[in-house]
Each structure stands twice: as C-alpha cells, then as structure tokens.
Design a protein around this motif. Structure first.
Motif, PDB file in Angstrom:
ATOM      1  N   ARG A  81       0.855  -1.192   0.000  1.00 29.92           N
ATOM      2  CA  ARG A  81       0.000   0.000   0.000  1.00 29.92           C
ATOM      3  C   ARG A  81       0.889   1.238   0.000  1.00 29.92           C
ATOM      4  NH1 ARG A  81      -4.744  -0.972   4.457  1.00 29.92           N
ATOM      5  NH2 ARG A  81      -5.364  -3.012   3.720  1.00 29.92           N
ATOM      6  N   SER A  88      -6.128   0.461  -1.889  1.00 33.28           N
ATOM      7  CA  SER A  88      -5.540  -0.133  -3.091  1.00 33.28           C
ATOM      8  C   SER A  88      -4.205  -0.790  -2.752  1.00 33.28           C
ATOM      9  CB  SER A  88      -5.358   0.929  -4.175  1.00 33.28           C
ATOM     10  OG  SER A  88      -4.432   1.894  -3.777  1.00 33.28           O
ATOM     11  N   SER A  90      -0.532  -2.184  -4.590  1.00 34.61           N
ATOM     12  CA  SER A  90       0.309  -2.009  -5.776  1.00 34.61           C
ATOM     13  C   SER A  90       1.378  -3.079  -5.863  1.00 34.61           C
ATOM     14  CB  SER A  90       0.994  -0.637  -5.740  1.00 34.61           C
ATOM     15  OG  SER A  90       0.042   0.381  -5.720  1.00 34.61           O
ATOM     16  N   ARG A 100      -1.771  -1.257  -9.982  1.00 34.73           N
ATOM     17  CA  ARG A 100      -2.503  -1.072  -8.735  1.00 34.73           C
ATOM     18  C   ARG A 100      -3.874  -1.749  -8.821  1.00 34.73           C
ATOM     19  NH1 ARG A 100      -2.124   4.783  -7.136  1.00 34.73           N
ATOM     20  NH2 ARG A 100      -0.084   3.999  -6.619  1.00 34.73           N
ATOM     21  N   TRP A 101      -4.190  -2.574  -7.792  1.00 39.80           N
ATOM     22  CA  TRP A 101      -5.507  -3.187  -7.657  1.00 39.80           C
ATOM     23  C   TRP A 101      -6.367  -2.301  -6.772  1.00 39.80           C
ATOM     24  CZ3 TRP A 101      -7.237  -6.979 -10.559  1.00 39.80           C
ATOM     25  CH2 TRP A 101      -6.355  -7.917 -11.085  1.00 39.80           C
ATOM     26  N   LYS A 102      -7.570  -1.959  -7.230  1.00 35.49           N
ATOM     27  CA  LYS A 102      -8.527  -1.179  -6.441  1.00 35.49           C
ATOM     28  C   LYS A 102      -9.891  -1.847  -6.526  1.00 35.49           C
ATOM     29  CE  LYS A 102      -6.818   3.535  -6.969  1.00 35.49           C
ATOM     30  NZ  LYS A 102      -7.181   4.873  -7.435  1.00 35.49           N
ATOM     31  N   HIS A 116      -5.221   6.064 -14.213  1.00 37.47           N
ATOM     32  CA  HIS A 116      -6.186   5.844 -13.146  1.00 37.47           C
ATOM     33  C   HIS A 116      -7.638   5.857 -13.632  1.00 37.47           C
ATOM     34  CE1 HIS A 116      -3.135   6.056 -10.074  1.00 37.47           C
ATOM     35  NE2 HIS A 116      -2.666   7.151 -10.644  1.00 37.47           N
TER      36      HIS A 116
END
Length: 149
Positions: A81, A88, A90, A100-102, A116
């Motif tokens: 993070r 999220s 990364s 990056r996972w969100k 983004h």
C-alpha cells in the motif's frame, strides 16, 4: 478494443486452473505442503514454467517467491500500500511497470500506475460453484507482453 476473459475452474485460489482457450492461455495453481505454486502451461512448445510461489500460513506472515528471486520475501514487499489508509494494493512487474488493484462496486480493478481512469482488467469473484470467477482483461497489451517472452 476486445476483452479477453480468463476463467477460473474453482473459486479457491490454492487449487485452480485459469484458462482462456481461444488464446491458449493456461495457468495452474497447485498446493503441496502449504506452498501454492503457480505454473504457466504452454501447449505450443509443451513447456511448464513456474510463475511464482506463495505461502499463506495461519499464524505467521504471508510470503511470496518469484523465479527471479532466490529467497522468500514478505508478501507486503511484493504487494504493498502507498498509504496506511489506502484501499488499493500495488505491485511492480518484472519490467519495472507499476500496477494497482482497487476495489470498486464489488469488482477488483487493475490500473496502470499512471492510468487511473480506465481499468486494464477486472476480476469478478463468484462464490457459487456453478458460476466461475473470471478476469476480464480490457487492455490486451498486458497479456500479450507477458506471453511474448
């Protein structure tokens, strides 16, 4: 832009097969003695390539080991993070590109660190056995770059 869909045979990450038959993509996650090993199968060349291994023990820290590494390292060093309050996670791939996972509206989205607005991929997790989880790859270049090696 066409969407590539990778299907998970099981909704259990420790033992599953991830496939996209139209592109010949096949990954297998197998568990042995508490270690989950992820392999990529190449049907054209009849290769089995180790992609990585991870351990998710109950009473100690999670660990990951990639083929380029000799030693196990904390999963937090691989998947991190940027801020303590961030939702999220990364990671940096072998080419030095950050992703990056969100989570948005119950779907886990993958973004490039500098893109983004539009996700590169979406992971839809389903808990029912008859409705497999799947990963929709919205930007085929991220799959093609991994298979051109």
């Amino acid at each position: 832009m066409s969407v590539i869909q990778l299907l998970f045979s099981e909704n259990y990450v420790r033992h599953t097969v991830i496939t996209c038959e139209s592109l010949g993509i096949r990954y297998e996650a197998l568990t042995h003695c508490g270690t989950v090993s992820v392999y990529r199968r190449d049907a054209v060349h009849n290769w089995t390539i180790l992609v990585g291994e991870f351990k998710l023990p109950e009473f100690s820290r999670d660990k990951v080991k990639l083929p380029v590494d000799q030693d196990w390292k904390s999963l937090k060093r691989f998947l991190y993070r940027h801020c303590f309050l961030s939702s999220s996670w990364s990671f940096i791939d072998n080419d030095g590109i950050e992703y990056r996972w969100k989570k948005r509206r119950g779907v886990l989205n993958l973004y490039g660190a500098h893109r983004h607005r539009e996700p590169l991929a979406e992971f839809h997790r389903h808990y029912a056995w008859y409705h497999p989880s799947h990963l929709n790859v919205l930007d085929p270049s991220i799959v093609n770059s991994q298979f051109s090696r």
